[in-house]
Design a protein around this motif. Structure first.
Motif: not given
Length: 94
Positions: A1-7, A25-30
């Protein structure tokens, strides 16, 4: 999620500094934006970053290419994120 978007930001040559969070709970990126409401979801944020980097061609040039890119992003979110283990994900991607 967030790590992929930073990359993805880095690979697109965008300046660092976007603030990412997760939701549910599915940790959807925001993505928290300075000008307007936040953006939610891996596909939405990835497309936003590509457009921000002025590399729209990565989203496809023709209608068919755009559909294939959209299909892969959707598959990524629905199938890969749904994998319960690293082995499941490896098998799905193979």
């Amino acid at each position: 999620g967030a790590e992929e978007l930073t990359l993805l930001e880095k690979l697109l040559g965008l300046p660092e500094g976007n603030k990412y969070g997760v939701q549910g709970e599915r940790k959807v990126p925001v993505l928290q934006t300075n000008n307007g409401p936040g953006l939610t979801g891996l596909m939405t944020i990835a497309a936003h970053l590509v457009k921000q980097a002025k590399k729209d061609q990565l989203l496809g040039r023709t209608a068919e290419e755009k559909a294939v890119v959209q299909q892969w992003l959707e598959y990524r979110v629905t199938r890969v994120d749904g994998g319960s283990s690293k082995e499941d994900i490896r098998i799905i991607l193979k």
